[in-house]
Design a protein around this motif. Structure first.
Motif, mmCIF file in Angstrom:
data_model
loop_
_atom_site.group_PDB
_atom_site.id
_atom_site.type_symbol
_atom_site.label_atom_id
_atom_site.label_comp_id
_atom_site.label_asym_id
_atom_site.label_seq_id
_atom_site.Cartn_x
_atom_site.Cartn_y
_atom_site.Cartn_z
ATOM 1 N N GLN A 198 0.727 -1.234 -0.022
ATOM 2 C CA GLN A 198 -0.015 -0.186 -0.134
ATOM 3 C C GLN A 198 0.810 1.263 0.067
ATOM 4 O OE1 GLN A 198 -2.152 1.673 3.704
ATOM 5 N NE2 GLN A 198 -3.899 0.716 2.568
ATOM 6 N N GLN A 199 1.921 1.358 0.830
ATOM 7 C CA GLN A 199 2.786 2.402 0.809
ATOM 8 C C GLN A 199 3.360 2.540 -0.235
ATOM 9 O OE1 GLN A 199 6.492 2.162 3.545
ATOM 10 N NE2 GLN A 199 5.866 3.927 4.317
ATOM 11 N N GLN A 200 3.922 1.460 -0.966
ATOM 12 C CA GLN A 200 4.669 1.745 -2.427
ATOM 13 C C GLN A 200 3.610 2.124 -3.568
ATOM 14 O OE1 GLN A 200 5.725 -2.304 -3.503
ATOM 15 N NE2 GLN A 200 7.248 -2.413 -1.558
ATOM 16 N N ILE A 201 2.373 1.873 -3.333
ATOM 17 C CA ILE A 201 1.390 2.427 -4.286
ATOM 18 C C ILE A 201 0.917 3.644 -4.057
ATOM 19 C CG2 ILE A 201 -0.970 1.970 -5.483
ATOM 20 C CD1 ILE A 201 0.838 -0.078 -6.456
ATOM 21 N N LEU A 202 0.738 4.041 -2.872
ATOM 22 C CA LEU A 202 0.517 5.588 -2.663
ATOM 23 C C LEU A 202 1.744 6.234 -3.093
ATOM 24 C CD1 LEU A 202 -1.246 5.148 0.782
ATOM 25 C CD2 LEU A 202 -2.292 5.485 -1.294
ATOM 26 N N ASP A 203 3.030 5.869 -2.699
ATOM 27 C CA ASP A 203 4.212 6.652 -2.965
ATOM 28 C C ASP A 203 4.130 6.744 -4.669
ATOM 29 O OD1 ASP A 203 5.079 7.087 -0.616
ATOM 30 O OD2 ASP A 203 6.431 5.511 -0.709
ATOM 31 N N LEU A 204 3.842 5.865 -5.333
ATOM 32 C CA LEU A 204 3.743 5.746 -6.867
ATOM 33 C C LEU A 204 2.726 6.805 -7.353
ATOM 34 C CD1 LEU A 204 4.206 4.536 -9.816
ATOM 35 C CD2 LEU A 204 2.505 2.873 -9.307
ATOM 36 N N LEU A 205 1.602 6.944 -6.679
ATOM 37 C CA LEU A 205 0.368 7.505 -7.131
ATOM 38 C C LEU A 205 0.967 9.087 -6.826
ATOM 39 C CD1 LEU A 205 -2.720 5.830 -5.812
ATOM 40 C CD2 LEU A 205 -2.240 5.957 -8.225
ATOM 41 N N ALA A 206 1.517 9.312 -5.942
ATOM 42 C CA ALA A 206 2.084 10.692 -5.661
ATOM 43 C C ALA A 206 3.116 11.227 -6.562
ATOM 44 C CB ALA A 206 2.531 10.757 -4.164
ATOM 45 N N ASP A 207 3.887 10.319 -7.015
ATOM 46 C CA ASP A 207 5.000 10.660 -7.942
ATOM 47 C C ASP A 207 4.225 10.996 -9.336
ATOM 48 O OD1 ASP A 207 7.853 10.420 -8.967
ATOM 49 O OD2 ASP A 207 7.131 8.809 -9.988
ATOM 50 N N LEU A 208 3.382 10.046 -9.605
ATOM 51 C CA LEU A 208 2.801 10.222 -11.036
ATOM 52 C C LEU A 208 1.956 11.538 -10.970
ATOM 53 C CD1 LEU A 208 1.463 6.556 -11.544
ATOM 54 C CD2 LEU A 208 3.108 7.640 -12.708
ATOM 55 N N GLN A 209 1.387 11.896 -9.930
ATOM 56 C CA GLN A 209 0.488 13.103 -9.740
ATOM 57 C C GLN A 209 1.536 14.398 -9.987
ATOM 58 O OE1 GLN A 209 -1.503 14.369 -6.053
ATOM 59 N NE2 GLN A 209 -3.051 14.616 -7.089
ATOM 60 N N ASP A 210 2.692 14.479 -9.336
ATOM 61 C CA ASP A 210 3.857 15.460 -9.629
ATOM 62 C C ASP A 210 4.371 15.644 -10.960
ATOM 63 O OD1 ASP A 210 3.775 16.104 -6.965
ATOM 64 O OD2 ASP A 210 5.523 14.903 -6.293
ATOM 65 N N ARG A 211 4.742 14.318 -11.633
ATOM 66 C CA ARG A 211 5.144 14.313 -12.978
ATOM 67 C C ARG A 211 4.305 14.505 -14.158
ATOM 68 N NH1 ARG A 211 7.374 9.295 -14.512
ATOM 69 N NH2 ARG A 211 6.535 8.101 -12.626
ATOM 70 N N LEU A 212 2.797 14.146 -13.743
ATOM 71 C CA LEU A 212 2.155 14.123 -15.052
ATOM 72 C C LEU A 212 0.678 15.090 -14.718
ATOM 73 C CD1 LEU A 212 1.663 10.196 -15.709
ATOM 74 C CD2 LEU A 212 3.188 11.749 -16.845
ATOM 75 N N GLY A 213 0.946 15.612 -13.560
ATOM 76 C CA GLY A 213 0.003 16.830 -13.174
ATOM 77 C C GLY A 213 -1.486 16.046 -13.247
ATOM 78 N N LEU A 214 -1.469 14.932 -12.695
ATOM 79 C CA LEU A 214 -3.064 14.053 -12.701
ATOM 80 C C LEU A 214 -3.887 14.741 -11.413
ATOM 81 C CD1 LEU A 214 -1.605 10.464 -12.968
ATOM 82 C CD2 LEU A 214 -2.833 11.505 -14.575
ATOM 83 N N SER A 215 -5.162 14.510 -11.556
ATOM 84 C CA SER A 215 -6.063 14.781 -10.730
ATOM 85 C C SER A 215 -6.737 13.468 -10.066
ATOM 86 C CB SER A 215 -6.910 15.749 -11.298
ATOM 87 O OG SER A 215 -6.707 16.907 -11.781
ATOM 88 N N TYR A 216 -6.686 13.402 -9.016
ATOM 89 C CA TYR A 216 -7.318 12.162 -8.542
ATOM 90 C C TYR A 216 -8.594 12.458 -7.783
ATOM 91 C CZ TYR A 216 -2.684 9.900 -8.969
ATOM 92 O OH TYR A 216 -1.589 9.764 -9.515
ATOM 93 N N LEU A 217 -9.653 11.321 -7.937
ATOM 94 C CA LEU A 217 -10.793 11.372 -6.977
ATOM 95 C C LEU A 217 -10.605 9.972 -6.422
ATOM 96 C CD1 LEU A 217 -13.479 12.299 -5.992
ATOM 97 C CD2 LEU A 217 -14.788 10.902 -7.883
#
Length: 532
Positions: free
Chosen positions: A460-479
């Motif tokens: 879970q920690q790895q996936i959350l870190d991945l999501l944060a990194d992708l948001q930073d790099r790709l400018g993603l929005s999450y719901l």
């Protein structure tokens, strides 16, 4: 609680291997544990640690290619390995109850809920006629399902994920077994229902002397609910002892890592991201969803919900099972049509025609809770990730394969994984594949519906870190749809709390968690396991 000295279950030097071709792969290595009547033993470990294989061996429900290479499993003094198939059939349910993890694959989709619970009672001649129906109603009430007389006539697809899990728990408890194996029994449940269910299990062990083997990846939950804990890593028990002791003073580095990965409610909230612009990507106004319930009546699952997702931010919806949070997500995704209300993307109402919806879905993509169920078991990783590109007629085979390699790199998976099938991946790897597929079309919004709730804390920690990194790099929005409030606090810019189809409280995570205004929000926070 009062314990007897006579153990209900004794596992001695258990080793289990799986045959693949001509070789054997050892999954459980020399495990020895025992459980007394009225005692709860929790086996804790990450995905692939061997904890569920150990539980399956107790009930003789191992896969066909499994081989018990050493050891004994004694249930009430009898070695289950020596019992006939007929003897095991009698023991299952009446002697050893089971609450499995995945409610969709363990409930018959074409049988009514009440009939499935009744079947568990009828097999062991525990009730018949009017008494049978009354006992089914009692069991549904016991696990927190409202309107049981109406609900028992419904089918699994008419229940939320959490409610389906409650049905499995009712079935596991139906025969009041001497040993209950609970394999991740509350991973799909919100914290308030989780507490109610686990309180019921505690009551059962106290009143009937039932032994409980609790399989979980949640060390805080194990420490709060179990008498003793056994921590498994790579098929071996690396640490065991009284739950409070293991939680307070873990000796093994692996146990220390598990504890360190647990999201804390008092953890620091996220910093605002550079990609956040403040402009609303998604806007939802006065969303209503009603379902017919017979007799001309309507059930309002979502009631006048309004919210926005600004670009580059993470907006979370929390609430217990049946609160309407997943229904809101499905309406935004276009998987469920609203009864009324508007959904806008960049200020433009979501199109209703087929071509417009297809274009909308390029920009808004989902990641669901169960990656195994959402990936076609016959498709390789490469084919699963490339499928959206093919559906939208983007590129040729060569360019799609290049895009697959690029996406695998983005989610930190080696390109060699491209040719594997879902069953050859761990849970965390499957979820990374699901995220890669969601990113294939270059979306602006990713809707994550309980996307990390079934994962152990390390993954879970790895996936959350991945999501944060992708948001930073790709400018993603999450719901982000979740019942895990500690995770929500850690990743969110804005939090909406839902109850009975309505948003009852909204605000930044610091306000929601440090100064909740609603009793319901306070109840959610109070129900979170905090360890022993």
């Amino acid at each position: 609680m009062t314990k007897t000295t006579e153990p209900v279950l004794v596992i001695e030097d258990l080793s289990v291997s799986f045959r693949t071709g001509r070789s054997l792969t050892e999954a459980v290595k020399g495990v020895s544990v025992e459980i007394a009547a009225g005692e709860t033993l929790a086996i804790v470990g990450e995905s692939g640690s061997g904890k569920s294989t150990t539980a399956a061996a107790v009930n003789r429900l191992l896969a066909d290619n499994a081989v018990l290479t050493s050891g004994r499993i004694l249930f009430q003094g009898s070695d289950v390995a020596t019992l006939s198939a007929r003897e095991m059939q009698v023991i299952r349910g009446a002697g050893i109850g089971l609450v499995p993890q995945d409610p969709m694959s363990n409930l018959n989709p074409v049988m009514r809920i009440g009939d499935q619970i009744a079947e568990a009672l009828e097999v062991h001649d525990l009730a018949a006629g009017a008494d049978l129906r009354q006992r089914v109603i009692e069991l549904l009430t016991m696990v927190g399902i409202t309107e049981p007389e109406r609900r028992l006539r419904q089918y699994p697809h008419e229940f939320s994920g959490g409610m389906r899990q409650r049905v499995l728990i009712a079935m596991g408890l139906a025969c009041r077994p001497a040993l209950l194996i609970a394999d991740e029994p509350t991973s799909a449940l919100d914290v308030t229902v989780q507490r109610r269910i686990l309180d019921q299990l505690d009551e059962l062990t106290g009143e009937l002397g039932t032994a409980v083997l609790l399989i979980t990846h949640d060390l805080a939950l194990a420490a709060e609910r179990a008498d003793r804990v056994a921590v498994m890593q790579a098929g071996e028990v690396v640490e065991s002892g009284p739950a409070a002791e293991v939680m307070r003073d873990p000796q093994h580095p692996y146990t220390q890592r598990l504890l360190g990965a647990i999201p804390a409610l008092n953890a620091r909230t996220k910093e605002p991201r550079d990609g956040a612009t403040g402009a609303d990507l998604i806007s939802v106004e006065n969303l209503i969803k009603e379902y017919p319930t017979g007799g001309g009546r309507q059930f309002r699952a979502v009631d006048e919900v309004s919210l926005t997702v600004p670009r580059g931010t993470t907006v979370s919806i929390v609430g217990e099972s049946g609160s309407g949070k997943s229904t809101v997500a499905n309406m935004i995704l276009g998987l469920t049509e609203p009864t009324s209300g508007t959904i806008s993307l960049d200020g433009e109402p979501r199109p209703q025609n087929r071509a417009g919806l297809k274009a909308f879905r390029r920009r808004v993509q989902p990641v669901f809770q169960n990656p195994y169920a959402s990936l076609d078991p016959r498709f390789t990783v490469a084919r699963s990730i490339a499928e959206p590109l093919k559906v939208h007629r983007i590129g040729d085979d060569r360019s799609r394969r290049a895009r697959v390699d690029e996406l695998l790199e983005q989610v930190a998976l080696p390109s060699a994984m491209a040719n594997r099938l879902p069953h050859q991946l761990s849970g965390g790897q499957r979820q990374r594949v699901a995220i890669a597929r969601a990113l294939a079309l270059g979306p602006e919004l990713v809707v994550l519906d309980e996307a990390v709730s079934a994962l152990d804390v390390l993954v879970q920690q790895q996936i959350l870190d991945l999501l944060a990194d992708l948001q930073d790099r790709l400018g993603l929005s999450y719901l982000f749809i979740s019942h895990d409030l500690a995770v929500v606090r850690m990743i969110s810019d804005t939090v909406h709390v839902m109850k009975s189809g309505q948003v009852v409280e909204s605000g930044p995570p610091t306000e929601i968690f440090d100064n909740p205004q609603q009793d319901y929000t306070r109840e959610l926070l109070a129900a979170i396991p905090r360890g022993a």
